[in-house]
Design an enzyme around this catalytic site. Structure first.
Site, PDB file in Angstrom:
ATOM      1  N   ARG A  53       0.845  -1.211   0.000  1.00 37.46           N
ATOM      2  CA  ARG A  53       0.000   0.000   0.000  1.00 37.46           C
ATOM      3  C   ARG A  53       0.871   1.249   0.000  1.00 37.46           C
ATOM      4  O   ARG A  53       0.560   2.237  -0.674  1.00 37.46           O
ATOM      5  CB  ARG A  53      -0.953  -0.021   1.210  1.00 37.46           C
ATOM      6  CG  ARG A  53      -1.965   1.109   1.177  1.00 37.46           C
ATOM      7  CD  ARG A  53      -3.058   0.947   2.219  1.00 37.46           C
ATOM      8  NE  ARG A  53      -2.543   1.020   3.576  1.00 37.46           N
ATOM      9  CZ  ARG A  53      -3.277   0.794   4.659  1.00 37.46           C
ATOM     10  NH1 ARG A  53      -4.560   0.471   4.551  1.00 37.46           N
ATOM     11  NH2 ARG A  53      -2.753   0.883   5.863  1.00 37.46           N
ATOM     12  N   LYS A 152      -2.674   6.623   0.967  1.00 43.95           N
ATOM     13  CA  LYS A 152      -2.527   6.931   2.394  1.00 43.95           C
ATOM     14  C   LYS A 152      -1.491   8.047   2.497  1.00 43.95           C
ATOM     15  O   LYS A 152      -0.291   7.810   2.668  1.00 43.95           O
ATOM     16  CB  LYS A 152      -2.106   5.679   3.161  1.00 43.95           C
ATOM     17  CG  LYS A 152      -2.263   5.828   4.648  1.00 43.95           C
ATOM     18  CD  LYS A 152      -2.308   4.486   5.321  1.00 43.95           C
ATOM     19  CE  LYS A 152      -2.117   4.601   6.812  1.00 43.95           C
ATOM     20  NZ  LYS A 152      -3.075   5.465   7.487  1.00 43.95           N
ATOM     21  N   GLU A 185     -15.722   6.475   7.508  1.00 47.49           N
ATOM     22  CA  GLU A 185     -14.817   5.792   8.443  1.00 47.49           C
ATOM     23  C   GLU A 185     -14.564   6.686   9.644  1.00 47.49           C
ATOM     24  O   GLU A 185     -15.058   7.816   9.706  1.00 47.49           O
ATOM     25  CB  GLU A 185     -13.504   5.460   7.737  1.00 47.49           C
ATOM     26  CG  GLU A 185     -12.790   6.705   7.213  1.00 47.49           C
ATOM     27  CD  GLU A 185     -11.485   6.409   6.481  1.00 47.49           C
ATOM     28  OE1 GLU A 185     -10.988   5.286   6.571  1.00 47.49           O
ATOM     29  OE2 GLU A 185     -10.967   7.341   5.842  1.00 47.49           O
TER      30      GLU A 185
HETATM   31  N1  PMP Z   1      -8.852   4.778   7.972  1.00 44.05           N
HETATM   32  C1  PMP Z   1      -7.903   5.700   8.221  1.00 44.05           C
HETATM   33  C2  PMP Z   1      -8.181   7.115   7.877  1.00 44.05           C
HETATM   34  C3  PMP Z   1      -6.683   5.327   8.800  1.00 44.05           C
HETATM   35  O1  PMP Z   1      -5.742   6.248   9.049  1.00 44.05           O
HETATM   36  C4  PMP Z   1      -6.470   3.968   9.150  1.00 44.05           C
HETATM   37  C5  PMP Z   1      -5.167   3.559   9.809  1.00 44.05           C
HETATM   38  N2  PMP Z   1      -4.225   3.181   8.876  1.00 44.05           N
HETATM   39  C6  PMP Z   1      -7.483   3.040   8.871  1.00 44.05           C
HETATM   40  C7  PMP Z   1      -8.663   3.478   8.283  1.00 44.05           C
HETATM   41  C8  PMP Z   1      -7.292   1.585   9.172  1.00 44.05           C
HETATM   42  O2  PMP Z   1      -6.459   0.999   8.197  1.00 44.05           O
HETATM   43  P1  PMP Z   1      -5.513  -0.217   8.534  1.00 44.05           P
HETATM   44  O3  PMP Z   1      -6.393  -1.333   9.013  1.00 44.05           O
HETATM   45  O4  PMP Z   1      -4.866  -0.548   7.225  1.00 44.05           O
HETATM   46  O5  PMP Z   1      -4.558   0.219   9.559  1.00 44.05           O
END
Ligand code: PMP
Length: 291
Positions: A53, A152, A185
């Site tokens: 990612r 990200k 989210e």
């Molecule tokens: N949404 C956001 C905005 C985040 O910063 C994160 C943390 N990485 C997540 C969701 C969760 O993603 P992950 O399970 O890949 O950590």
């Protein structure tokens, strides 16, 4: 005591000594990408997915990562080995690097890689037990046609403002809606609800990060024969859910106790408990088998 360490310019150093330029475009413009990775039993959890990612995010913003994936794996291994605990949290940052004051990225000649290892306590242990209070923030998530949520990036300002709303309301976490009023989210976590035994989560196309923990939960649901749906959710769906929980690398799995002051019917509910047990077991199996 500050236990954090950092890989920077080929050297592991205490966090208190690590220095980067004030002209770094990661600082000046949020021009960079990052990952958060947990390690358990001295083993990074789902590292390959996180690095993929990171590299995809970097490509999407036109940032060439001079470190091949295997070199990143080796650097992460060095940092984990140097950290004082067998468990912790890694933050991998790749910025456009040092440049001129102007926004033009061509002034940045060399990307900057930073790998931090530290402890992370996102939420108090008792909140994990009893359930987090959530609010729906007035601050909206960036539109998907403005910044693709699969990237990200270091741009978290509206997530921070949403979290400030939660702080102000005395809640633990905020949920961001998109411009159409659909649920996306949390500020640093994905969101699930359970209604009549069916697990539900918003699609990434509504504006959620393609969370690695989110995908793992969907895979675990398949393994447990739990029905799930990925579809658009409105605040109404949250208010009338039986269960709701958050997932993320930092968050792991956190049950929600209430949303905008409306209690969830079950917290932690049976679906949460089943998935949380499966999640723990998966971590132990994957991380212990590599030590
Ligand atoms: N949404 C956001 C905005 C985040 O910063 C994160 C943390 N990485 C997540 C969701 C969760 O993603 P992950 O399970 O890949 O950590």
């Amino acid at each position: 005591m500050d236990k954090g360490i950092c890989w920077l310019e080929g050297r592991i150093q205490p966090l208190s000594e690590a220095r980067i330029s004030v002209m770094d475009h990661g600082l000046l413009y949020g021009d960079g990408v990052f990952e958060g990775v947990r390690f358990y039993h001295d083993t990074p959890f789902m590292l390959e997915e996180h690095l993929q990612r990171l590299l995809d995010s970097a490509r999407a913003i036109g940032l060439d990562c001079p470190w091949p994936q295997q070199t990143l794996v080796d650097i992460v291994a060095q940092v984990v080995a140097a950290f004082s605990d067998t468990e912790g949290y890694l933050r991998i940052l790749l910025t456009r690097g040092k440049g001129a004051l102007g926004i033009d990225p061509r002034s940045c000649s060399r990307p900057q890689l930073i790998v931090i290892a530290d402890r992370l306590q996102m939420i108090a242990p008792e909140v994990r037990q009893q359930g987090a209070d959530l609010i729906i923030a007035a601050t909206r998530r960036l539109p998907v046609d403005g910044l693709d949520p699969r990237i990200k990036s270091l741009n978290y300002l509206n997530h921070i403002m949403a979290r400030m709303e939660a702080n102000h309301a005395g809640a633990h976490e905020a949920i961001l809606l998109n411009a159409q009023g659909k649920v996306t989210e949390g500020t640093a976590d994905n969101l699930f609800l359970v209604k009549n035994g069916t697990l539900q989560t918003p699609p990434v196309t509504d504006g959620a990060l393609a969370g690695i923990t989110r995908q793992l939960i969907l895979d675990l649901a398949d393994r447990e024969n739990l029905p799930w749906r990925e579809h658009s959710l409105a605040p109404y769906d949250l208010y009338t859910a039986d269960e709701c929980f958050l997932t993320g690398t930092g968050a792991e799995l956190i049950p929600a106790g209430s949303i905008d002051g409306r209690p969830l019917t079950q917290c932690p509910g049976p679906v949460f408990r089943k998935l949380a047990a499966g999640f723990r077991k998966h971590i132990d199996t994957v991380c212990r088998s590599r030590t």
